[in-house]
Design a protein around this motif. Structure first.
Motif, PDB file in Angstrom:
ATOM      1  N   ASP A  53      -4.959  -4.813  -3.404  1.00  0.00           N
ATOM      2  CA  ASP A  53      -5.729  -3.948  -2.499  1.00  0.00           C
ATOM      3  C   ASP A  53      -4.931  -2.695  -2.130  1.00  0.00           C
ATOM      4  O   ASP A  53      -5.479  -1.586  -2.075  1.00  0.00           O
ATOM      5  CB  ASP A  53      -6.111  -4.711  -1.223  1.00  0.00           C
ATOM      6  CG  ASP A  53      -7.140  -5.801  -1.495  1.00  0.00           C
ATOM      7  OD1 ASP A  53      -7.790  -5.735  -2.561  1.00  0.00           O
ATOM      8  OD2 ASP A  53      -7.276  -6.700  -0.651  1.00  0.00           O
ATOM      9  N   GLU A  54      -3.653  -2.911  -1.873  1.00  0.00           N
ATOM     10  CA  GLU A  54      -2.783  -1.765  -1.544  1.00  0.00           C
ATOM     11  C   GLU A  54      -2.659  -0.832  -2.744  1.00  0.00           C
ATOM     12  O   GLU A  54      -2.668   0.399  -2.597  1.00  0.00           O
ATOM     13  CB  GLU A  54      -1.398  -2.266  -1.128  1.00  0.00           C
ATOM     14  CG  GLU A  54      -0.459  -1.142  -0.695  1.00  0.00           C
ATOM     15  CD  GLU A  54       0.904  -1.643  -0.254  1.00  0.00           C
ATOM     16  OE1 GLU A  54       1.881  -0.881  -0.420  1.00  0.00           O
ATOM     17  OE2 GLU A  54       0.992  -2.787   0.239  1.00  0.00           O
ATOM     18  N   ALA A  55      -2.570  -1.420  -3.931  1.00  0.00           N
ATOM     19  CA  ALA A  55      -2.483  -0.614  -5.152  1.00  0.00           C
ATOM     20  C   ALA A  55      -3.736   0.240  -5.322  1.00  0.00           C
ATOM     21  O   ALA A  55      -3.654   1.424  -5.694  1.00  0.00           O
ATOM     22  CB  ALA A  55      -2.289  -1.516  -6.366  1.00  0.00           C
ATOM     23  N   THR A  56      -4.887  -0.356  -5.022  1.00  0.00           N
ATOM     24  CA  THR A  56      -6.151   0.384  -5.136  1.00  0.00           C
ATOM     25  C   THR A  56      -6.180   1.566  -4.173  1.00  0.00           C
ATOM     26  O   THR A  56      -6.618   2.672  -4.531  1.00  0.00           O
ATOM     27  CB  THR A  56      -7.340  -0.549  -4.848  1.00  0.00           C
ATOM     28  OG1 THR A  56      -7.337  -1.613  -5.807  1.00  0.00           O
ATOM     29  CG2 THR A  56      -8.659   0.206  -4.937  1.00  0.00           C
ATOM     30  N   LYS A  57      -5.698   1.336  -2.954  1.00  0.00           N
ATOM     31  CA  LYS A  57      -5.655   2.421  -1.971  1.00  0.00           C
ATOM     32  C   LYS A  57      -4.736   3.553  -2.443  1.00  0.00           C
ATOM     33  O   LYS A  57      -5.052   4.735  -2.292  1.00  0.00           O
ATOM     34  CB  LYS A  57      -5.166   1.887  -0.623  1.00  0.00           C
ATOM     35  CG  LYS A  57      -6.173   1.011   0.108  1.00  0.00           C
ATOM     36  CD  LYS A  57      -5.602   0.525   1.434  1.00  0.00           C
ATOM     37  CE  LYS A  57      -6.590  -0.388   2.163  1.00  0.00           C
ATOM     38  NZ  LYS A  57      -6.027  -0.897   3.439  1.00  0.00           N
ATOM     39  N   LEU A  58      -3.608   3.163  -3.010  1.00  0.00           N
ATOM     40  CA  LEU A  58      -2.666   4.165  -3.512  1.00  0.00           C
ATOM     41  C   LEU A  58      -3.270   4.955  -4.673  1.00  0.00           C
ATOM     42  O   LEU A  58      -3.083   6.181  -4.774  1.00  0.00           O
ATOM     43  CB  LEU A  58      -1.367   3.490  -3.960  1.00  0.00           C
ATOM     44  CG  LEU A  58      -0.468   2.937  -2.847  1.00  0.00           C
ATOM     45  CD1 LEU A  58       0.652   2.087  -3.439  1.00  0.00           C
ATOM     46  CD2 LEU A  58       0.127   4.079  -2.015  1.00  0.00           C
ATOM     47  N   GLN A  61       5.220   3.022  -6.844  1.00  0.00           N
ATOM     48  CA  GLN A  61       4.663   2.188  -5.769  1.00  0.00           C
ATOM     49  C   GLN A  61       3.401   1.455  -6.243  1.00  0.00           C
ATOM     50  O   GLN A  61       3.196   0.276  -5.919  1.00  0.00           O
ATOM     51  CB  GLN A  61       4.344   3.053  -4.549  1.00  0.00           C
ATOM     52  CG  GLN A  61       5.572   3.581  -3.818  1.00  0.00           C
ATOM     53  CD  GLN A  61       5.213   4.525  -2.679  1.00  0.00           C
ATOM     54  OE1 GLN A  61       4.047   4.875  -2.495  1.00  0.00           O
ATOM     55  NE2 GLN A  61       6.215   4.939  -1.915  1.00  0.00           N
ATOM     56  N   ILE A  62       2.585   2.157  -7.006  1.00  0.00           N
ATOM     57  CA  ILE A  62       1.360   1.541  -7.538  1.00  0.00           C
ATOM     58  C   ILE A  62       1.708   0.383  -8.470  1.00  0.00           C
ATOM     59  O   ILE A  62       1.143  -0.721  -8.369  1.00  0.00           O
ATOM     60  CB  ILE A  62       0.501   2.588  -8.273  1.00  0.00           C
ATOM     61  CG1 ILE A  62      -0.079   3.597  -7.273  1.00  0.00           C
ATOM     62  CG2 ILE A  62      -0.628   1.911  -9.060  1.00  0.00           C
ATOM     63  CD1 ILE A  62      -0.748   4.794  -7.923  1.00  0.00           C
ATOM     64  N   ALA A  64       2.911  -2.618  -6.613  1.00  0.00           N
ATOM     65  CA  ALA A  64       1.905  -3.302  -5.784  1.00  0.00           C
ATOM     66  C   ALA A  64       0.817  -4.000  -6.607  1.00  0.00           C
ATOM     67  O   ALA A  64       0.108  -4.868  -6.078  1.00  0.00           O
ATOM     68  CB  ALA A  64       1.263  -2.293  -4.833  1.00  0.00           C
ATOM     69  N   ARG A  65       0.679  -3.632  -7.867  1.00  0.00           N
ATOM     70  CA  ARG A  65      -0.425  -4.164  -8.681  1.00  0.00           C
ATOM     71  C   ARG A  65      -0.449  -5.697  -8.716  1.00  0.00           C
ATOM     72  O   ARG A  65      -1.512  -6.323  -8.622  1.00  0.00           O
ATOM     73  CB  ARG A  65      -0.322  -3.639 -10.117  1.00  0.00           C
ATOM     74  CG  ARG A  65      -0.822  -2.222 -10.308  1.00  0.00           C
ATOM     75  CD  ARG A  65      -0.739  -1.845 -11.778  1.00  0.00           C
ATOM     76  NE  ARG A  65      -0.975  -0.440 -12.016  1.00  0.00           N
ATOM     77  CZ  ARG A  65      -2.171   0.133 -12.110  1.00  0.00           C
ATOM     78  NH1 ARG A  65      -3.258  -0.608 -11.974  1.00  0.00           N
ATOM     79  NH2 ARG A  65      -2.285   1.424 -12.342  1.00  0.00           N
ATOM     80  N   LYS A  68      -0.041  -7.097  -4.473  1.00  0.00           N
ATOM     81  CA  LYS A  68      -0.859  -6.450  -3.441  1.00  0.00           C
ATOM     82  C   LYS A  68      -1.896  -5.537  -4.099  1.00  0.00           C
ATOM     83  O   LYS A  68      -1.824  -4.313  -3.987  1.00  0.00           O
ATOM     84  CB  LYS A  68       0.026  -5.641  -2.491  1.00  0.00           C
ATOM     85  CG  LYS A  68       1.090  -6.475  -1.780  1.00  0.00           C
ATOM     86  CD  LYS A  68       2.000  -5.592  -0.931  1.00  0.00           C
ATOM     87  CE  LYS A  68       3.085  -6.411  -0.249  1.00  0.00           C
ATOM     88  NZ  LYS A  68       4.008  -5.548   0.534  1.00  0.00           N
TER      89      LYS A  68
END
Length: 341
Positions: free
Chosen positions: A276-281, A266-267, A270-271, A274
Motif C-alpha cells: 500500500d505504501e509502495a502504491t502511494k509512493l 523507497q518504492i 516497500a513493494r 508494504k
C-alpha cells in the motif's frame, strides 16, 4: 544538477605607453623590447622587460609604477598568476591609480599639437611661437586593478583573500558591477551560501534581466526544500530572459521531480512488505512527473535538437504512460544520434 555558471575572464586594459625624453640608451632599448614583445603578444617576455624599465627608472629617482602595472598585466595575460598577483597586490596596497597628466601646446606656424614634459611646457608658455597650452589627465586604472586582482585570486582558489580585496575595492567603487559579481563568486567559492544568495538578489534588483543570476539563484534555492517553489520561480525568470537557456529548463524539470532515484529505491523496498505504501509512493511519483511534464515539453520546444531534452521528456512520458509520445521521441532520438556518428 548542473554546476553554477560563473565564468569570469581577465580583460586587458587599453595599453598606454609614454616615452620620456631624458631616458638613456639602455632604458630606450629595454622600453622598445618590452613594447615590441607586448604588441607581438609575447607577454612572457614583455612582463620582465617592463619590470626592468620600472627598476631602471627607480634607480634614477623616478618611481613610475605605470610600468609595474604593465608588467602585472603582461604576467596576467601570460597566465603567470603568482607573479601577477604579487604585482597587483603591491599596486593596490600602494594606492596606485595610474593617473597621468599630459601637457600639450600648438605650434602656431604648423598648427601641429605637440606633447611636452611639464618643465618644457612651462617654458614654452613664454614662447610666442606656441599657443593653446592644455593639460589632460588620463583615466584611473584603479578599478581595473581591483577587478583583475580579484579575478586572479578567485582563479587561484583564494576566495578569502579575494573577498578582502573585493570589499576594499567596493568601499571605493560601491557601484562596480564586476566587483559585485566577483563578490558573489567569492561567497559561493568560500561556502558562504547566505551571503552568496544575498549578493545574487542584490544584483538582480539592479539588473533583473540577468538570466545567469536568476539561474544561479534558482540552483541555490533548489537545495533547500523550503525554497523549492522559489527556485522554480527563479528558473522561470531565467527562461523568460533567455528562452533557450538549457540549464534552466533542465533544472526546473528536475527540481519539480525531486530526487527520483531515492524515491525509486523507497518504492522497491516497500513493494514486498508494504504494498500500500509502495502504491502511494508510485502515485506521488507520477504526480510529480505530470507536474514536470509542461516544463520538459517547453524545454524540448526551445531546444528540439538537444538530446538531454529529448531523453528527459521521453522518461517523463514513460512514467505518465504516453506510448505515442514515447515512440515519437525514440525516433527523434535515433535520428539525432545517427547524425552524430
Amino acid at each position: 544538477m548542473k554546476k553554477l555558471i560563473l565564468g569570469i575572464a581577465i580583460v586587458a586594459s587599453a595599453f598606454v605607453f609614454g616615452q620620456k625624453g631624458d631616458v638613456n640608451a639602455k632604458l630606450q632599448e629595454v622600453n622598445k623590447a618590452a613594447m615590441d614583445a607586448y604588441n607581438a603578444k609575447n607577454y612572457t617576455v614583455a612582463a620582465p622587460k617592463f619590470l626592468e624599465v620600472y627598476n631602471l627608472l627607480k634607480t634614477s629617482g623616478q618611481d613610475d609604477k605605470i610600468y609595474m602595472y604593465y608588467a602585472g598585466l603582461s604576467y596576467a595575460l601570460a597566465n603567470n598568476t603568482d607573479e601577477s598577483i604579487k604585482i597587483y597586490t603591491d599596486l593596490v596596497n600602494s594606492g596606485f591609480t595610474g593617473v597621468q597628466t599630459t601637457y600639450t601646446a600648438k605650434e602656431k606656424k604648423s598648427g601641429q599639437v605637440v606633447n611636452l614634459d611639464k618643465a618644457t611646457w612651462e617654458l614654452m608658455k613664454k614662447n610666442s611661437d606656441y599657443s593653446d597650452f592644455k593639460t589632460e589627465q588620463t583615466a584611473s586604472v584603479e578599478p581595473d586593478l581591483y577587478e583583475t586582482l580579484s579575478t586572479l585570486l578567485l582563479n587561484a582558489k583564494k576566495s578569502n583573500e579575494a573577498l578582502v580585496i573585493i570589499e576594499k575595492g567596493l568601499a571605493k567603487y560601491p557601484n562596480n558591477a564586476k566587483l559585485k559579481e566577483a563578490q558573489a563568486t567569492a561567497y559561493y567559492d568560500s561556502g558562504n551560501t547566505e551571503k552568496f544568495i544575498g549578493a545574487l538578489k542584490e544584483q538582480l534588483t539592479k539588473n533583473p534581466t540577468d538570466a545567469t543570476n536568476w539561474y544561479n539563484l534558482g540552483v541555490m534555492q533548489s537545495k533547500t526544500p523550503a525554497t523549492v517553489e522559489d527556485a522554480i520561480a527563479s528558473f522561470k525568470k531565467a527562461i523568460e530572459v533567455k528562452p533557450n537557456f538549457d540549464n534552466a529548463h533542465q533544472n526546473i524539470v528536475y527540481t519539480v521531480i525531486g530526487d527520483d532515484s531515492k524515491i525509486v529505491d523507497q518504492i522497491n523496498a516497500a513493494r514486498k512488505d508494504k504494498p500500500d505504501e509502495a502504491t502511494k509512493l508510485i502515485d506521488a511519483r507520477k504526480e510529480r512527473f505530470t507536474k514536470a511534464l509542461p516544463y520538459a515539453e517547453a524545454w524540448y520546444k526551445a531546444s528540439p535538437e538537444n538530446l538531454d531534452a529529448i531523453s528527459t521528456l521521453k522518461d517523463i512520458y514513460v512514467v505518465t504512460k504516453n506510448m505515442d509520445k514515447i515512440k515519437e521521441l525514440k525516433a527523434k532520438e535515433a535520428e539525432l544520434k545517427a547524425k552524430v556518428k
